[in-house]
Design an enzyme around this catalytic site. Structure first.
Site, PDB file in Angstrom:
ATOM      1  N   CYS A  71     -14.037 -24.955 -25.975  1.00 31.09           N
ATOM      2  CA  CYS A  71     -14.743 -24.886 -24.827  1.00 31.09           C
ATOM      3  C   CYS A  71     -14.211 -23.377 -24.094  1.00 31.09           C
ATOM      4  CB  CYS A  71     -14.654 -26.107 -23.814  1.00 31.09           C
ATOM      5  SG  CYS A  71     -14.740 -25.591 -22.025  1.00 31.09           S
ATOM      6  N   CYS A 106     -12.707 -23.848 -20.772  1.00 24.77           N
ATOM      7  CA  CYS A 106     -11.513 -24.571 -20.725  1.00 24.77           C
ATOM      8  C   CYS A 106     -10.304 -23.697 -20.996  1.00 24.77           C
ATOM      9  CB  CYS A 106     -11.737 -25.540 -21.788  1.00 24.77           C
ATOM     10  SG  CYS A 106     -13.039 -26.948 -21.520  1.00 24.77           S
TER      11      CYS A 106
END
Length: 245
Positions: free
Chosen positions: A32, A35
């Site tokens: 991600c 993230c």
């Protein structure tokens, strides 16, 4: 405090710890991109708050059941826990200013700290910062009563209409002038809550007007202090309703 949490450790490391200090959980995954943007922002903000908040990082790929339990549908997902429950949350990468406000909302305010300190000066300062703090007003009134300044205490309590605690204490101060009720209040001071409540509730039957209303307020103030689930409170609420209606 920054650590990794897993399905095996989440209950102790997050839920239990959140009863002591706020725990922010960062649900992330290695693939991600957002993230990887958010995590260092979170870590820096938590470090800046020097132990007042903890950060738990949960890899959703390695802890899929945990992610499912909290209905994680998009990452990064951030959930803040206090007292074993989710207090607030957001999804997606956020700029440092937004993260800072999110964390600061979890921490005690200056007024909270002053009320917890509890000295007269602290309580007066708390009321300057937040005049709506009934807990500060009640605590300050109690200090004044102990010093014999009852009229000043009543003036402060009058600033918090709708507060069961404030109205209850003000009612007690007025009712204490009645010799027939002094034993009831002596019972409260001795920790005999049931005896004190029974005496006040029994007095309602023969009371009228302001005295009757003050008796109700005094009883409700004690019930509020005991809490909804207290066995004495449950039974006394029934007795109070019978006496009033």
């Amino acid at each position: 405090m920054i650590f990794d949490a897993t399905e095996a450790t989440f209950e102790q490391d997050v839920i239990e710890r959140s009863h002591t200090l706020p725990v922010v959980v960062d649900f992330w995954a290695d693939w991600c991109g957002p993230c990887r943007q958010l995590t260092p922002v979170l870590e820096q903000a938590v470090n800046e708050r020097a132990g007042r908040v903890a950060l738990a990082k949960v890899d959703t790929e390695a802890n899929q059941r945990l992610a499912a339990a909290f209905r994680i549908q998009g990452i990064p997902a951030v959930k803040a826990f206090k007292d074993g429950r989710i207090e607030s949350e957001f999804t997606g990468a956020q700029p440092p200013a937004v993260v800072a406000r999110f964390l600061d909302a979890l921490l005690p305010s200056e007024a909270d700290a002053l009320v917890a300190a509890g000295s007269e000066d602290d309580l007066r300062r708390a009321l300057e910062l937040d005049p709506s703090r009934a807990d500060a007003g009640v605590a300050l009134a109690q200090i004044l009563v102990a010093r014999g300044e009852r009229e000043d205490a009543l003036a402060i309590l009058a600033e918090f209409p709708g507060s069961f605690a404030a109205e209850g204490l003000a009612a007690r101060l007025r009712l204490e002038e009645d010799e027939e009720l002094r034993d009831a209040f002596a019972a409260f001071d001795a920790g005999e809550q049931q005896r004190g409540l029974d005496a006040l509730i029994a007095a309602i039957a023969g009371a009228e007007g302001d005295k009757r209303e003050d008796l109700r307020r005094a009883v409700v103030g004690v019930l509020d202090q005991l809490g909804v689930e207290h066995p004495i409170a449950r039974e006394s609420r029934r007795k109070l309703a019978s006496a009033l209606y």
